[in-house]
Design a protein around this motif. Structure first.
Motif, PDB file in Angstrom:
ATOM      1  N   GLY A  86      -8.515  -5.716  -7.747  1.00 51.03           N
ATOM      2  CA  GLY A  86      -7.227  -5.387  -7.510  1.00 51.03           C
ATOM      3  C   GLY A  86      -6.810  -5.678  -6.330  1.00 51.03           C
ATOM      4  O   GLY A  86      -6.330  -4.592  -5.798  1.00 51.03           O
ATOM      5  N   PRO A 120       0.514  -0.803  -0.050  1.00 54.57           N
ATOM      6  CA  PRO A 120       0.187   0.135   0.006  1.00 54.57           C
ATOM      7  C   PRO A 120       1.226   1.192   0.210  1.00 54.57           C
ATOM      8  O   PRO A 120       1.643   1.189   1.036  1.00 54.57           O
ATOM      9  N   THR A 178      -6.697   1.587  -9.437  1.00 52.15           N
ATOM     10  CA  THR A 178      -5.882   0.691 -10.775  1.00 52.15           C
ATOM     11  C   THR A 178      -3.985   0.936 -10.779  1.00 52.15           C
ATOM     12  O   THR A 178      -3.844   1.493 -10.351  1.00 52.15           O
ATOM     13  N   GLY A 206      -4.974  -6.680  -3.895  1.00 52.69           N
ATOM     14  CA  GLY A 206      -3.908  -6.671  -3.506  1.00 52.69           C
ATOM     15  C   GLY A 206      -3.664  -7.148  -1.785  1.00 52.69           C
ATOM     16  O   GLY A 206      -4.408  -7.970  -1.895  1.00 52.69           O
ATOM     17  N   ILE A 257      -6.321 -10.692  -9.633  1.00 50.90           N
ATOM     18  CA  ILE A 257      -5.761 -11.740 -10.740  1.00 50.90           C
ATOM     19  C   ILE A 257      -4.354 -12.325 -10.436  1.00 50.90           C
ATOM     20  O   ILE A 257      -3.810 -13.098 -10.744  1.00 50.90           O
TER      21      ILE A 257
HETATM   22  C1  LIG Z   1      -1.783  -0.882  -7.634  1.00 49.91           C
HETATM   23  S1  LIG Z   1      -2.537  -2.077  -7.325  1.00 49.91           S
HETATM   24  C2  LIG Z   1      -3.691  -1.661  -5.792  1.00 49.91           C
HETATM   25  C3  LIG Z   1      -3.706  -2.635  -4.584  1.00 49.91           C
HETATM   26  C4  LIG Z   1      -4.246  -2.834  -3.358  1.00 49.91           C
HETATM   27  N1  LIG Z   1      -5.846  -2.625  -3.890  1.00 49.91           N
HETATM   28  C5  LIG Z   1      -4.542  -1.240  -2.624  1.00 49.91           C
HETATM   29  O1  LIG Z   1      -5.062  -0.509  -3.397  1.00 49.91           O
HETATM   30  O2  LIG Z   1      -3.216  -1.667  -2.453  1.00 49.91           O
HETATM   31  C6  LIG Z   1      -3.127  -3.231  -8.366  1.00 49.91           C
HETATM   32  C7  LIG Z   1      -3.999  -4.207  -7.829  1.00 49.91           C
HETATM   33  O3  LIG Z   1      -3.904  -4.455  -9.206  1.00 49.91           O
HETATM   34  C8  LIG Z   1      -4.495  -5.851  -9.500  1.00 49.91           C
HETATM   35  N2  LIG Z   1      -4.443  -6.111 -10.838  1.00 49.91           N
HETATM   36  C9  LIG Z   1      -3.806  -5.769 -11.570  1.00 49.91           C
HETATM   37  N3  LIG Z   1      -4.431  -6.270 -13.236  1.00 49.91           N
HETATM   38  C10 LIG Z   1      -5.667  -6.971 -13.010  1.00 49.91           C
HETATM   39  C11 LIG Z   1      -6.751  -7.514 -13.285  1.00 49.91           C
HETATM   40  N4  LIG Z   1      -6.763  -7.378 -14.907  1.00 49.91           N
HETATM   41  N5  LIG Z   1      -7.991  -7.895 -12.716  1.00 49.91           N
HETATM   42  C12 LIG Z   1      -7.400  -8.341 -11.701  1.00 49.91           C
HETATM   43  N6  LIG Z   1      -6.858  -7.281 -10.484  1.00 49.91           N
HETATM   44  C13 LIG Z   1      -5.809  -6.599 -11.276  1.00 49.91           C
HETATM   45  C14 LIG Z   1      -2.646  -6.054  -9.633  1.00 49.91           C
HETATM   46  O4  LIG Z   1      -2.136  -7.692  -8.938  1.00 49.91           O
HETATM   47  C15 LIG Z   1      -2.709  -5.515  -8.279  1.00 49.91           C
HETATM   48  O5  LIG Z   1      -3.054  -6.399  -6.922  1.00 49.91           O
END
Ligand SMILES: C[S@@+](CC[C@H](N)C(=O)[O-])C[C@H]1O[C@@H](n2cnc3c(N)ncnc32)[C@H](O)[C@@H]1O
Length: 177
Positions: A29, A6, A92, A31, A50
Protein backbone atom coordinates in the motif's frame (compact mmCIF):
# COMPACT_ATOMS: atom_id res chain seq x y z
CA UNK A 1 -7.40 7.85 -8.51
CA UNK A 2 -6.53 9.81 -5.36
CA UNK A 3 -3.03 9.06 -3.99
CA UNK A 4 -2.89 9.14 -0.18
CA UNK A 5 -1.08 12.19 1.09
CA UNK A 6 1.28 11.20 3.95
CA UNK A 7 -0.21 12.03 7.35
CA UNK A 8 0.63 11.50 11.02
CA UNK A 9 0.07 7.77 10.57
CA UNK A 10 2.56 7.63 7.69
CA UNK A 11 5.23 9.47 9.67
CA UNK A 12 4.76 7.36 12.81
CA UNK A 13 5.40 4.20 10.79
CA UNK A 14 8.28 5.82 8.89
CA UNK A 15 9.98 6.74 12.17
CA UNK A 16 10.12 3.04 13.12
CA UNK A 17 11.34 1.92 9.69
CA UNK A 18 14.23 4.40 9.70
CA UNK A 19 16.05 2.25 12.24
CA UNK A 20 15.66 -1.02 10.33
CA UNK A 21 18.14 -2.79 8.08
CA UNK A 22 17.00 -5.74 6.01
CA UNK A 23 17.62 -7.65 2.81
CA UNK A 24 14.22 -7.60 1.05
CA UNK A 25 11.60 -5.00 2.02
CA UNK A 26 7.97 -4.80 0.92
CA UNK A 27 6.15 -1.45 1.12
CA UNK A 28 2.55 -2.67 0.92
CA UNK A 29 0.00 0.00 0.00
CA UNK A 30 2.95 2.24 -0.88
CA UNK A 31 0.98 5.40 -1.79
CA UNK A 32 3.68 8.00 -2.49
CA UNK A 33 6.39 5.51 -1.42
CA UNK A 34 7.21 7.22 1.87
CA UNK A 35 7.90 3.93 3.69
CA UNK A 36 10.26 2.73 0.95
CA UNK A 37 12.10 6.04 1.21
CA UNK A 38 12.28 5.69 5.00
CA UNK A 39 13.48 2.10 5.47
CA UNK A 40 16.97 2.40 6.95
CA UNK A 41 18.66 -0.01 4.64
CA UNK A 42 17.59 -2.73 2.20
CA UNK A 43 19.14 -4.58 -0.72
CA UNK A 44 15.84 -4.96 -2.53
CA UNK A 45 12.58 -3.03 -2.24
CA UNK A 46 9.17 -3.84 -3.67
CA UNK A 47 6.57 -1.05 -3.67
CA UNK A 48 3.02 -2.35 -4.17
CA UNK A 49 -0.38 -0.70 -4.27
CA UNK A 50 -3.80 -1.58 -5.64
CA UNK A 51 -3.97 1.96 -7.05
CA UNK A 52 -1.97 2.29 -10.30
CA UNK A 53 -1.72 6.05 -9.83
CA UNK A 54 -0.05 5.50 -6.46
CA UNK A 55 2.44 3.07 -8.01
CA UNK A 56 3.24 5.61 -10.75
CA UNK A 57 3.65 8.34 -8.11
CA UNK A 58 5.97 6.15 -6.02
CA UNK A 59 8.07 5.45 -9.13
CA UNK A 60 8.81 9.17 -9.33
CA UNK A 61 9.51 9.58 -5.60
CA UNK A 62 11.48 6.51 -4.57
CA UNK A 63 15.01 7.07 -5.82
CA UNK A 64 17.63 5.29 -3.72
CA UNK A 65 21.17 4.87 -4.91
CA UNK A 66 21.93 2.57 -1.96
CA UNK A 67 19.40 -0.10 -2.99
CA UNK A 68 20.35 -2.75 -5.56
CA UNK A 69 16.87 -3.30 -6.98
CA UNK A 70 13.52 -1.51 -6.67
CA UNK A 71 10.35 -2.95 -8.16
CA UNK A 72 6.94 -1.28 -8.48
CA UNK A 73 3.87 -3.51 -8.68
CA UNK A 74 0.14 -2.90 -9.01
CA UNK A 75 -1.35 -5.55 -6.76
CA UNK A 76 -4.34 -6.30 -4.60
CA UNK A 77 -2.38 -7.18 -1.45
CA UNK A 78 -0.08 -10.12 -2.35
CA UNK A 79 -1.84 -11.18 -5.57
CA UNK A 80 1.02 -10.10 -7.88
CA UNK A 81 3.85 -10.36 -5.37
CA UNK A 82 6.38 -13.16 -5.53
CA UNK A 83 8.83 -14.46 -2.97
CA UNK A 84 9.49 -13.71 0.66
CA UNK A 85 10.55 -10.62 2.58
CA UNK A 86 12.48 -9.87 5.75
CA UNK A 87 10.29 -6.86 6.48
CA UNK A 88 6.77 -6.19 5.25
CA UNK A 89 5.33 -2.78 6.15
CA UNK A 90 1.73 -1.65 5.69
CA UNK A 91 0.16 1.62 6.77
CA UNK A 92 -3.32 0.17 6.53
CA UNK A 93 -6.43 2.01 5.32
CA UNK A 94 -7.94 1.67 8.78
CA UNK A 95 -11.15 3.70 8.54
CA UNK A 96 -14.59 2.19 8.07
CA UNK A 97 -16.29 5.31 6.82
CA UNK A 98 -16.41 7.06 3.47
CA UNK A 99 -16.96 5.74 0.03
CA UNK A 100 -16.53 1.98 -0.14
CA UNK A 101 -14.40 2.50 -3.24
CA UNK A 102 -12.04 4.91 -1.53
CA UNK A 103 -9.25 2.39 -1.16
CA UNK A 104 -6.79 4.84 0.37
CA UNK A 105 -8.86 5.01 3.56
CA UNK A 106 -11.22 2.07 3.81
CA UNK A 107 -10.39 -1.42 4.99
CA UNK A 108 -13.75 -2.82 3.83
CA UNK A 109 -13.32 -3.92 0.22
CA UNK A 110 -15.87 -6.12 -1.57
CA UNK A 111 -17.29 -7.05 1.83
CA UNK A 112 -13.89 -8.21 3.05
CA UNK A 113 -11.72 -6.83 5.81
CA UNK A 114 -8.44 -6.32 3.98
CA UNK A 115 -6.43 -5.76 7.17
CA UNK A 116 -7.36 -9.24 8.34
CA UNK A 117 -6.64 -10.61 4.86
CA UNK A 118 -3.26 -8.86 4.90
CA UNK A 119 -2.32 -10.40 8.26
CA UNK A 120 -3.28 -13.89 7.07
CA UNK A 121 -1.64 -13.62 3.63
CA UNK A 122 1.57 -12.05 4.99
CA UNK A 123 2.43 -15.37 6.67
CA UNK A 124 3.58 -17.12 3.54
CA UNK A 125 5.57 -14.10 2.30
CA UNK A 126 7.63 -13.66 5.44
CA UNK A 127 11.17 -15.03 5.73
CA UNK A 128 11.95 -16.99 8.85
CA UNK A 129 12.96 -14.39 11.42
CA UNK A 130 11.21 -11.68 9.42
CA UNK A 131 8.74 -9.12 10.69
CA UNK A 132 5.51 -7.48 9.62
CA UNK A 133 5.31 -3.87 10.78
CA UNK A 134 1.88 -2.38 10.33
CA UNK A 135 -0.02 0.67 11.38
CA UNK A 136 -3.58 0.17 12.62
CA UNK A 137 -5.98 2.11 14.82
CA UNK A 138 -7.98 1.16 17.90
CA UNK A 139 -10.81 0.13 15.56
CA UNK A 140 -10.58 -3.65 15.30
CA UNK A 141 -7.40 -3.76 17.40
CA UNK A 142 -8.41 -6.73 19.57
CA UNK A 143 -9.76 -8.65 16.58
CA UNK A 144 -6.54 -8.26 14.58
CA UNK A 145 -4.45 -9.24 17.61
CA UNK A 146 -6.54 -12.39 17.99
CA UNK A 147 -6.23 -13.27 14.29
CA UNK A 148 -2.46 -12.70 14.35
CA UNK A 149 -1.94 -14.80 17.48
CA UNK A 150 -4.19 -17.58 16.18
CA UNK A 151 -2.02 -18.00 13.10
CA UNK A 152 1.19 -18.08 15.13
CA UNK A 153 2.39 -14.50 15.24
CA UNK A 154 3.63 -12.66 18.29
CA UNK A 155 2.22 -9.15 18.72
CA UNK A 156 4.30 -6.23 19.97
CA UNK A 157 3.27 -2.58 20.02
CA UNK A 158 6.25 -0.44 18.98
CA UNK A 159 4.60 3.00 19.00
CA UNK A 160 1.22 4.46 19.86
CA UNK A 161 -0.23 7.90 19.44
CA UNK A 162 -3.56 9.48 20.32
CA UNK A 163 -5.05 11.50 17.48
CA UNK A 164 -8.17 13.60 17.58
CA UNK A 165 -10.66 10.83 16.72
CA UNK A 166 -8.68 7.65 17.33
CA UNK A 167 -5.54 6.09 18.67
CA UNK A 168 -3.02 4.65 16.23
CA UNK A 169 -0.48 1.89 16.80
CA UNK A 170 2.60 0.60 15.03
CA UNK A 171 2.58 -3.13 15.65
CA UNK A 172 5.27 -5.71 14.94
CA UNK A 173 4.31 -9.32 14.12
CA UNK A 174 6.87 -12.13 14.15
CA UNK A 175 6.57 -15.87 13.77
CA UNK A 176 6.50 -17.44 17.21
CA UNK A 177 9.19 -20.06 17.69
C1 LIG B 1 -3.27 4.86 4.49
S1 LIG B 1 -2.65 4.73 2.83
C2 LIG B 1 -0.89 4.61 3.14
C3 LIG B 1 -0.03 5.15 2.01
C4 LIG B 1 1.47 5.21 2.31
N1 LIG B 1 2.03 3.89 2.51
C5 LIG B 1 1.77 6.07 3.51
O1 LIG B 1 2.20 5.53 4.54
O2 LIG B 1 1.56 7.29 3.43
C6 LIG B 1 -3.14 3.06 2.40
C7 LIG B 1 -2.65 2.61 1.04
O3 LIG B 1 -3.07 1.25 0.84
C8 LIG B 1 -3.48 1.08 -0.49
N2 LIG B 1 -4.40 -0.07 -0.56
C9 LIG B 1 -5.70 -0.13 -0.17
N3 LIG B 1 -6.20 -1.34 -0.40
C10 LIG B 1 -5.19 -2.09 -0.93
C11 LIG B 1 -5.11 -3.44 -1.38
N4 LIG B 1 -6.18 -4.26 -1.33
N5 LIG B 1 -3.93 -3.88 -1.88
C12 LIG B 1 -2.85 -3.03 -1.95
N6 LIG B 1 -2.88 -1.74 -1.55
C13 LIG B 1 -4.03 -1.28 -1.02
C14 LIG B 1 -4.17 2.41 -0.84
O4 LIG B 1 -4.27 2.61 -2.22
C15 LIG B 1 -3.24 3.40 -0.13
O5 LIG B 1 -2.21 3.84 -0.98
Amino acid sequence: MYVYEPGEDSYLLAEVLKGIKCRRFLDMGCGTGLQAISIGNAKEIVCADINKDAVDYAKECVKRGDVQRIEFVVSDLFRNIGGKFDVIAFNTPYLDEGEPRDLAWTYLQDGQDIIERFIRESKKHLEEGGQVIMLISDRGYEHYKKVAEEIGYSWEVLREKALFFEKIFVVCLKNRL
